[in-house]
Every structure is written in structure tokens, then in C-alpha cells.
Design an enzyme around this catalytic site. Structure first.
Site, PDB file in Angstrom:
ATOM      1  N   GLU A 191      26.839  56.369 -36.355  1.00  0.00           N
ATOM      2  CA  GLU A 191      26.843  56.077 -37.807  1.00  0.00           C
ATOM      3  C   GLU A 191      25.966  54.872 -38.134  1.00  0.00           C
ATOM      4  O   GLU A 191      26.350  53.971 -38.874  1.00  0.00           O
ATOM      5  CB  GLU A 191      28.281  55.883 -38.321  1.00  0.00           C
TER       6      GLU A 191
HETATM    7  C1  LIG Z   1      29.005  59.764 -28.663  1.00  0.00           C
HETATM    8  C2  LIG Z   1      28.082  60.048 -29.794  1.00  0.00           C
HETATM    9  C3  LIG Z   1      28.512  60.839 -30.837  1.00  0.00           C
HETATM   10  C4  LIG Z   1      27.629  61.173 -31.872  1.00  0.00           C
HETATM   11  N1  LIG Z   1      28.019  62.064 -32.844  1.00  0.00           N
HETATM   12  C5  LIG Z   1      27.085  62.549 -33.704  1.00  0.00           C
HETATM   13  C6  LIG Z   1      27.381  63.626 -34.588  1.00  0.00           C
HETATM   14  O1  LIG Z   1      28.503  64.120 -34.619  1.00  0.00           O
HETATM   15  N2  LIG Z   1      26.399  64.110 -35.374  1.00  0.00           N
HETATM   16  C7  LIG Z   1      25.143  63.584 -35.362  1.00  0.00           C
HETATM   17  O2  LIG Z   1      24.296  64.061 -36.077  1.00  0.00           O
HETATM   18  N3  LIG Z   1      24.821  62.546 -34.542  1.00  0.00           N
HETATM   19  C8  LIG Z   1      25.742  62.023 -33.713  1.00  0.00           C
HETATM   20  N4  LIG Z   1      25.432  60.989 -32.870  1.00  0.00           N
HETATM   21  C9  LIG Z   1      24.100  60.426 -32.928  1.00  0.00           C
HETATM   22  C10 LIG Z   1      24.065  58.966 -33.373  1.00  0.00           C
HETATM   23  O3  LIG Z   1      24.214  58.883 -34.759  1.00  0.00           O
HETATM   24  C11 LIG Z   1      22.740  58.397 -32.862  1.00  0.00           C
HETATM   25  O4  LIG Z   1      22.923  58.189 -31.478  1.00  0.00           O
HETATM   26  C12 LIG Z   1      22.334  57.148 -33.546  1.00  0.00           C
HETATM   27  O5  LIG Z   1      21.878  57.468 -34.817  1.00  0.00           O
HETATM   28  C13 LIG Z   1      21.238  56.387 -32.809  1.00  0.00           C
HETATM   29  O6  LIG Z   1      20.202  57.215 -32.391  1.00  0.00           O
HETATM   30  P1  LIG Z   1      19.672  57.132 -30.875  1.00  0.00           P
HETATM   31  O7  LIG Z   1      20.853  57.151 -29.984  1.00  0.00           O
HETATM   32  O8  LIG Z   1      18.657  58.170 -30.709  1.00  0.00           O
HETATM   33  O9  LIG Z   1      19.028  55.677 -30.772  1.00  0.00           O
HETATM   34  P2  LIG Z   1      17.512  55.236 -31.230  1.00  0.00           P
HETATM   35  O10 LIG Z   1      17.284  55.753 -32.568  1.00  0.00           O
HETATM   36  O11 LIG Z   1      16.628  55.692 -30.112  1.00  0.00           O
HETATM   37  O12 LIG Z   1      17.660  53.709 -31.246  1.00  0.00           O
HETATM   38  C14 LIG Z   1      17.482  52.884 -30.086  1.00  0.00           C
HETATM   39  C15 LIG Z   1      17.701  51.432 -30.489  1.00  0.00           C
HETATM   40  O13 LIG Z   1      16.708  51.029 -31.427  1.00  0.00           O
HETATM   41  C16 LIG Z   1      17.319  50.408 -32.528  1.00  0.00           C
HETATM   42  N5  LIG Z   1      16.507  50.650 -33.714  1.00  0.00           N
HETATM   43  C17 LIG Z   1      16.010  51.813 -34.164  1.00  0.00           C
HETATM   44  N6  LIG Z   1      15.304  51.613 -35.279  1.00  0.00           N
HETATM   45  C18 LIG Z   1      15.354  50.288 -35.544  1.00  0.00           C
HETATM   46  C19 LIG Z   1      14.835  49.455 -36.562  1.00  0.00           C
HETATM   47  N7  LIG Z   1      14.095  49.913 -37.556  1.00  0.00           N
HETATM   48  N8  LIG Z   1      15.105  48.133 -36.505  1.00  0.00           N
HETATM   49  C20 LIG Z   1      15.860  47.619 -35.505  1.00  0.00           C
HETATM   50  N9  LIG Z   1      16.364  48.367 -34.534  1.00  0.00           N
HETATM   51  C21 LIG Z   1      16.124  49.683 -34.544  1.00  0.00           C
HETATM   52  C22 LIG Z   1      18.693  51.037 -32.625  1.00  0.00           C
HETATM   53  O14 LIG Z   1      19.590  50.161 -33.288  1.00  0.00           O
HETATM   54  C23 LIG Z   1      19.048  51.209 -31.167  1.00  0.00           C
HETATM   55  O15 LIG Z   1      19.602  50.025 -30.691  1.00  0.00           O
HETATM   56  C24 LIG Z   1      26.314  60.632 -31.864  1.00  0.00           C
HETATM   57  C25 LIG Z   1      25.909  59.800 -30.820  1.00  0.00           C
HETATM   58  C26 LIG Z   1      26.776  59.521 -29.783  1.00  0.00           C
HETATM   59  C27 LIG Z   1      26.281  58.660 -28.657  1.00  0.00           C
END
Ligand SMILES: Cc1cc2nc3c(=O)[nH]c(=O)nc-3n(C[C@H](O)[C@H](O)[C@H](O)COP(=O)(O)OP(=O)(O)OC[C@H]3O[C@@H](n4cnc5c(N)ncnc54)[C@H](O)[C@@H]3O)c2cc1C
Length: 778
Positions: A458
């Protein structure tokens, strides 16, 4: 000199005349400024605008105004549960918690027990947000939040499984945007658990930047139930989808294109949300991810050129392209509840169990809660738990008042999860090896392991802090900036100029007023910032400082926006620190409100004092960070002298205050019960938290006997060479030497049995198969 003064006065009077006269003001000031604004202001993309405009502004607006009112804060109704909601919490939620054992779920079954799944469905846990007319429970946000808090204090799979269908997902989207037909079909089925929902937004290539999803649909004709209909061919590759592997109805976000103009609209229609039954041909679903040993269902889903009718779009074809706005609007409500509740639950469990453990465990002939080194983390656990629940409850309460708090929900999500992480960490440090050895006797290890999950979902926390809280807050909560931006981008320049004129000069008056007040409060130490209503006398200083910090924050924010302009978005460290100030002010407000709403409980005062003083310190650190890194050094120094002429107003909470907070955690009674009121506390001794509760009471009840044992031991009356004169068996030795009656010894023996249960850890066969040693021994 006099001539110069007269000249300045005349210029000021002339300026005032021009500014007061609307036509002159428009001609000489507003029009050229408006033209400049239109030229330099970068055009916002649709997704940026929709994210910015989603949700509502609430107490964050008061903090941004530089003038939060104590009366307004107290007037916000304290969240209350109805009798029906309270009964559900006390009975159904307690029954469900009792069905689930962390170790069994996370190690043996790798899923919730079948009877728990059945109970969740039949008792409509999935339908908490669904109104009664559709067969749901129709609970308030406060009740929903309380339920998730209690479940999270028991097991993460339990809370995540219940939380997701009630959060940002099919039910929430259908409630707000679904067609009547979709609502009538799905909502009763979702409420009864006949349908299990999941929502897929995240793709491998678009996580945080979710609006960039490559998943797409092409409008086309195809066969549906034997007839040719207008539909779309959708391809997607999603991952991390909670409940995905077991869902029966899958919400999907994808970008919809209409290259042949079949819908008569733009070729790029935009992000669209649809609901697809699991058994729809082409839907690939069922595989699982393994998220840090948390056993809620989570996995990928894929589909390639899957044809589906336009009726699958949530809200029907007229909602095509509105998906991003729909998601952003619903995000505020979901984010206000689920994760703050989960982490408040984990914190309450930690406060309850670790407080008890630190009384039961002794080393160096001393109960470890007496060591100053342990008091420090105990105090952090207690005060943070108090503050976290205050923020959880106030933010969920806002949703009950009809708000969709976009910025406050981001603050609650970020700060409650971060503080939850620290609380659990501190708890792990205090309980030492007991927390590290996994098994049925470990009450905290799984929470520790799974902490990063909520930090990531989220809106990952780094992004939330760096980009959202202030980035969105500065524009959304400021009383005039959004109106100025809207005016600058207006299609009709004359109407835009009129709107700009009102917003811009309002802004100037507001900024000047705030600066004067911020400087005045800075120089007088906020002596004159008296609360506008009756407040607890011991808290009055904090209300005054809240006003002062709020005015200082508004001035800093204003200056930063003016000096850094559009580049503030890229200066994430400055933006994050400004967001930290706003966040701490919100957390302080919530804590003050909790103390007031709960009747100014004297025994809770140390918790509130500690939490508030610490939050003010953090706000000061953040302000120092902004000024220390401000690109315009002259302005930074001037602001420091003007706003904080006497340096820092708050220092870290004292050791004496920390000791009082730690006492609350270690002493059974009303304050400890209030602090951990939503934690699930089982009675059974076989349960580690149940054993802790009994052991805590037994240890406190036998303290006088322990003192007698120590005295007897020191008096040298135990025969030399008695091997029982050791930390485990000393009571037996004293009893044998006549220092304890049989009845007294029996009490100590029963207490020691409980102690041994509490300090026991698990061991397993070398291949880790079969029950643990403690299970068979205890
Ligand atoms: C257990 C689990 C359950 C989930 N459930 C759902 C679900 O039900 N439905 C769904 O659609 N998604 C779901 N998600 C997805 C979740 O919302 C994403 O993992 C999340 O949005 C982050 O994306 P990412 O993991 O690809 O990280 P990335 O987007 O790759 O981010 C990597 C890092 O970069 C940082 N970052 C990225 N952009 C910026 C910026 N502009 N400035 C500063 N920092 C930045 C982030 O904070 C993070 O620390 C789930 C994820 C997990 C792990």
C-alpha cells in the site's frame, strides 16, 4: 530620515490602494503574475492530478493552516463501537483467534485451518465493509479497524486474510462505482464468503510506479455466451497478489486501448478496473509466493489475450478509463484502516507480552525490568504503542465521519508501521534468545520476521515518506495552493485569472499572518498561544507548542515551496523532512486527543508525556534537517533565528519518565489493560501469552517470599554443599532448611513451574520433523 519614512509610508499606502481596488490589482499585479504562473507551472499528467485530487483534507488542513484549534480537536467525536460491533469483537473475533495457532499455521499447515476459513466466511468477516442490505456486517471503520487490530495480535495470516477483502479491492470498488447489477450479484456473495476476492494492480515492471503498468486491454468484438459482443482482449502479468491463489473473483487493473474507435472515444482510454471470475477461460491463477513465512495466500496471476465483455468493467463501460481515480479515491479509506490496525495489534501484543516477560525473567538475581538498560526499550514500546493506537483510532474515526483522508492515511500508514517495526525490534531485544528460537513457545519471532510486509505494501514506506506525505500534502492541505494550480491550468484564461486573483491574494494574507505568528510564538516560547478550550493542565504546554510548531511548519513549507518550486518534488530529502514535521504534529494531536477522550487518566499520563515529548523532538530534528540542508543558506539562517531564536524547546524524555512508562507495562491493572485493550490474550497455559499472564501475576504475588528466600540464603542457613542452592532450585533448598513453610514452598514451586514454561524454548528432531521438545515436555 523623516523624509525617507514618509516616502516609504506613501509607497505602502499607494500599494495598498492598488491592491484594494480590484481592477487595478488585476491589471498591475494579478494578470502579469498569472501569465507567469501559466508559463512556468509544469502541466500535471492525468494520473498526477487524479492522485492529488483524490480524498479529502481534514485535521491535516488545520495543521497546515498554522493554527490548529484545541476546541476543534476535542470536538471531533471519539470513535465508539456499537453494541453489536463490541459483541462481535468480544465473541466472534475471540473465537476465531482461539482457532488459530501461529506455529501450526506458519510451520505445519502453511495455511489457516479449514475451520478458521469456514468461520471467517460464515460469520461474514469478509463483509465487514459491505452494508447490511447486501448481507454484510455494515461495520463502522472504527469497528473494522478494531477487528483487524485484534486479529493481528494473534497471527498475520489471519489479519491479512480478513483485511484484504475489506480494504482496497473488489468490494470497496463495487460499493462506490459498481453498477446495480454488479452490486446485487457480487456483494451478497462476497459478504457470505461464497466469493473470495483479490485485486491485481502490481506488475513485475510497475510496483511503486503502479500507473505505469504494461498490462493492457484492446477493445474488440468477440464471442461471449454464444453471441458476438463488444468486449476487450486483456493481457496481464501480475505478482504479489494477496488472496490471488484462492480467489474466485479477480479484480484487475490494466490500461484500455480502443485503436479502432469501437467505443467512439480516444484510442488510449486509460487505466480501467475489471472483475473477472476465476474460472473465466484464460485466467491463470493458483501458484503461491512465500512472503517471509507469513501464510496468507499470495501469488501471481497471468492472462494472455483473454476476451471478456465490457460488462466486466467495474461500473460498466462508462467507467472505462476511470480506474486510477477509483483506486486513488478508495486507497485513502483502506490505507487509513488495514495497516495501521495490523501494526497497532502487533505493538499491543509486544507491550503486553514483553512487559510481562521482563518481570518474569530474572538475571543477576534481579528481574530484568529493573535494569535501566531494559527500562529504555520498555518505555519506547509503551509510549509508541499508546501513540500508535491513538493515530490508528483517530484516522479510522475520520473515515467514519465521511472523510477519505488522503494525506493522513499516508501518515498513519507510514508512521504506525515504522513505529511498529521499532516496537517489535525492541521487544525482540528484551526477550533475547526466547524471541529467536522459533517454535510454538515463541510469541514474537513471526511478527518480527514479517514486519517488512506492511512496510512494503500500500505504498512502500520510503516512497510514502519521500514523495507522498509532503508532496501531496503541500498541495492538497494548503488552503490556497491547489486553487492556484487549478486556476493556472484552467481552459478559460479569464475565469482562471479571476480564480487566481482570489487564491493568490488569500495565500499572501495567509502566509504573512502565519509568519508573524510563527515569529511571535518563537520569540515568546509560545506563551501567548493559549488553547481555546479547557485542556488537561499537565498537557497545556503541548497544546501551546503544537500551535507554535504548526505556524513554524506552515512558514517553512511556504518558504520551501517558494524557493524550491517544482524542484521540491526531486528534493526528496527536504520534502520527506517537511513531511516528518507534519506527521509528528498529527501524531501529537492524536495522542492529546486520546488522552482527552479517555478521561485524562492519570495512570496513562506518563505514556502520553513520553510519546508527545519524543514526537516534538523528532519534529525538531526534522526542522533542523530542513534548515541544515536548505539550498539558500541566508534564508535558512534567517528562518532559524526568526522561528527558533532560543534553540530547541524539547529534549528527549527523561529517565524518570521512562521508568514510569515501563512500570505501566510491568504492572497488571487498568493502565496496562487500556494500553493493550485490543490484544488477544488467551487463558490457556499451553499458549505462551496465556502462560505469561499467569506467570506475571504469580511472580508479583510471591515477591515477599522471594525476598525471604534471598535473606535466608544470605544468612548462611543453607547447609554448605547443597546443590539446590542455585538460581533454579533455591526455594527447594530454603524449604529443606526450614526457611519456608510447606504452603509457602508450594506457592513458589507453582510460580517456578509457570516461570519455566515462560522461559522454555523449543527444540526439534535434527530433521525438524515432529513436535517440538517443549510441546511434549510442558
Ligand atoms: C506480501 C505482499 C502483498 C501484496 N499484495 C498486493 C495485492 O494484493 N495487490 C497488488 O496489486 N499488489 C500487492 N502487493 C504489491 C505492493 O503494493 C508492491 O510491492 C509495492 O507497491 C512496492 O512495489 P515493489 O515491491 O515492486 O517495489 P519497487 O517499486 O521496486 O520499490 C523499491 C524501493 O524503491 C522505493 N521507491 C520507489 N519509487 C520511489 C520514489 N519515487 N522515491 C523514493 N523511493 C522510491 C520504494 O519505496 C522501495 O523501497 C503486495 C506486495 C507484497 C510484498
Amino acid at each position: 530620515m523623516t523624509v525617507v519614512l514618509i516616502l516609504i509610508l506613501l509607497i505602502l499606502i499607494g500599494l495598498a490602494c492598488v491592491l484594494i481596488h480590484r481592477d487595478w490589482r488585476l491589471k498591475y499585479f494579478s494578470r502579469p503574475l498569472y501569465a507567469l504562473f501559466r508559463r512556468i507551472l509544469p502541466r500535471m499528467s492525468d494520473t498526477e492530478r487524479e492522485a492529488l485530487e483524490a480524498g479529502t483534507v481534514w485535521w491535516d488542513g488545520a495543521l497546515f493552516s498554522g493554527h490548529p484549534s484545541a476546541r476543534a480537536l476535542h470536538a471531533i467525536p471519539a470513535p465508539r463501537l456499537s453494541d453489536e460491533e463490541q459483541s462481535f469483537l468480544d465473541h466472534e473475533v475471540a473465537t476465531l483467534c482461539a482457532m488459530v495457532h501461529d506455529w501450526q499455521v506458519t510451520r505445519q499447515d502453511l495455511d489457516l485451518p479449514v475451520e478458521a476459513w469456514d468461520y471467517i466466511k460464515t460469520h461474514r468477516f469478509f463483509g465487514m465493509i459491505i452494508p447490511k442490505e447486501y448481507g454484510g456486517l455494515g461495520f463502522s471503520a472504527s469497528a473494522h479497524s478494531a477487528v483487524v487490530t485484534r486479529l493481528a495480535s494473534r497471527n498475520s495470516a489471519l489479519s491479512a486474510t480478513v483485511m484484504v477483502p475489506n480494504s482496497l479491492g473488489p468490494a470497496e470498488l463495487l460499493l462506490h462505482y459498481g453498477t446495480e447489477e454488479q452490486k446485487n450479484h457480487y456483494l451478497p456473495r462476497l459478504a457470505r464468503g461464497e466469493d473470495i476476492p483479490a485485486f491485481g494492480l502490481t506488475s513485475p515492471w510497475a510496483g511503486s510506479d503502479a500507473a505505469a503498468i504494461p498490462d493492457h486491454g484492446i477493445v474488440c468484438k468477440g464471442l461471449w455466451q454464444g453471441e458476438e459482443v463488444l468486449g476487450m482482449r486483456v493481457s496481464w502479468d501480475k505478482r504479489y497478489i494477496t488472496l490471488g491463489p484462492v480467489c474466485t473473483v479477480l479484480g484487475l487493473a490494466f490500461r484500455l486501448y480502443d485503436p479502432d474507435g469501437l467505443l467512439g472515444s480516444e484510442p488510449d482510454i486509460g487505466i480501467t478496473c475489471a472483475l473477472v471470475p476465476r474460472d473465466h477461460p484464460g485466467v491463470e491463477i493458483g501458484r503461491r509466493h512465500f512472503p517471509l513465512d507469513a501464510m496468507f495466500m499470495n501469488g501471481p496471476t497471468r492472462g494472455h489475450d483473454v476476451f471478456m465483455p465490457l460488462d466486466f468493467i467495474i461500473g460498466g463501460p462508462q467507467r472505462a478509463g476511470q480506474g486510477w481515480r477509483m483506486l486513488m479515491e478508495c486507497l485513502a479509506a483502506g490505507r487509513s484502516i488495514s495497516l495501521p490496525a495490523s501494526y497497532a495489534g502487533m505493538a499491543q501484543l509486544t507491550a503486553r507480552a514483553v512487559g510481562a516477560y521482563s518481570v518474569v525473567r530474572d538475571q543477576f538475581h534481579t528481574r530484568i525490568h529493573k535494569f535501566e538498560g531494559v527500562i529504555e526499550p520498555l518505555a519506547r514500546i509503551g509510549a509508541n504503542t499508546y501513540l500508535m493506537d491513538a493515530a490508528r483510532s483517530m484516522t479510522a474515526g475520520a473515515v467514519d465521519l465521511g472523510e477519505k483522508p488522503a494525506v493522513l492515511s499516508a501518515i498513519a500508514k507510514y508512521h504506525v508501521t515504522e513505529r511498529g517495526r521499532n516496537v517489535v525490534n525492541d521487544g525482540m531485544d528484551i526477550i533475547g534468545g526466547k524471541g529467536i528460537i522459533l517454535g510454538p513457545q515463541n510469541f514474537l519471532g513471526r511478527a518480527y520476521q514479517q514486519i517488512p510486509v506492511g512496510i512494503t505494501v500500500e505504498g512502500a514506506n520510503i516512497l510514502t515518506r519521500s514523495l507522498i506525505i509532503f508532496g501531496q500534502g503541500a498541495i492538497r492541505c494548503h488552503p490556497f495552493v491547489l486553487a492556484e494550480m487549478r486556476a493556472a491550468q484552467a481552459d478559460d484564461p479569464e475565469q482562471g485569472l479571476a480564480d487566481f486573483d482570489v487564491a493568490f491574494w488569500g495565500h499572501m494574507r495567509h502566509a504573512a499572518g502565519n509568519k508573524m505568528r510563527a515569529i511571535g510564538h518563537g520569540w515568546t516560547g509560545a506563551l501567548l498561544a493559549r488553547p481555546d478550550t479547557d485542556v488537561a493542565p499537565s498537557m497545556a504546554r503541548y497544546y501551546r507548542q503544537l500551535t507554535r510548531f504548526s505556524a513554524a511548519f506552515a512558514t517553512l513549507a511556504e518558504t520551501s515551496m517558494l524557493v524550491l518550486g517544482g524542484s521540491l518534488k526531486r528534493r526528496e530529502s527536504i520534502s520527506a523532512r517537511l513531511g516528518d514535521v507534519l506527521s509528528q504534529l498529527y501524531l501529537i494531536s492524536a495522542t492529546l486527543k486520546r488522552f482527552e477522550d479517555e478521561g485524562r487518566q492519570a495512570t496513562d499520563a506518563p505514556l502520553a508525556h513520553w510519546a508527545i515529548q519524543d514526537a516534538f523532538c523528532r519534529a525538531q530534528d526534522a526542522i533542523d534537517g530542513v534548515l541544515g540542508n536548505f539550498p539558500n543558506r541566508f534564508l535558512a539562517c534567517a528562518l532559524k533565528v526568526l522561528l527558533f531564536p532560543w534553540g530547541r524547546s524539547f529534549s528527549a524524555p527523561s529517565d524518570t519518565l521512562s521508568a514510569s512508562v515501563a512500570d505501566v507495562l510491568c504492572t497488571p491493572g487498568a493502565a496496562r489493560d487500556r494500553l493493550t485493550r485490543l490484544a488477544y490474550v488467551p487463558d490457556a497455559l499451553e499458549e505462551p501469552v496465556g502462560a505469561l499472564e499467569s506467570a506475571l501475576q504469580a511472580v508479583l504475588d510471591t515477591q515477599p517470599l522471594d525476598a525471604r528466600v534471598r535473606e535466608f540464603e544470605k544468612s548462611g542457613q543453607i547447609p554448605a554443599g547443597d546443590p539446590r542452592a542455585n538460581v533454579r532450585d533455591i526455594a527447594e533448598a530454603v524449604h529443606a532448611a526450614g526457611g519456608l513453610t510447606d504452603e509457602e514452598y508450594e506457592r513458589l514451586r507453582a510460580r517456578n513451574d509457570l516461570r519455566d514454561r515462560v522461559i522454555a524454548v523449543d527444540d526439534f528432531a535434527p530433521d525438524f520433523q515432529g513436535p517440538s521438545g517443549s510441546e511434549t515436555r510442558l
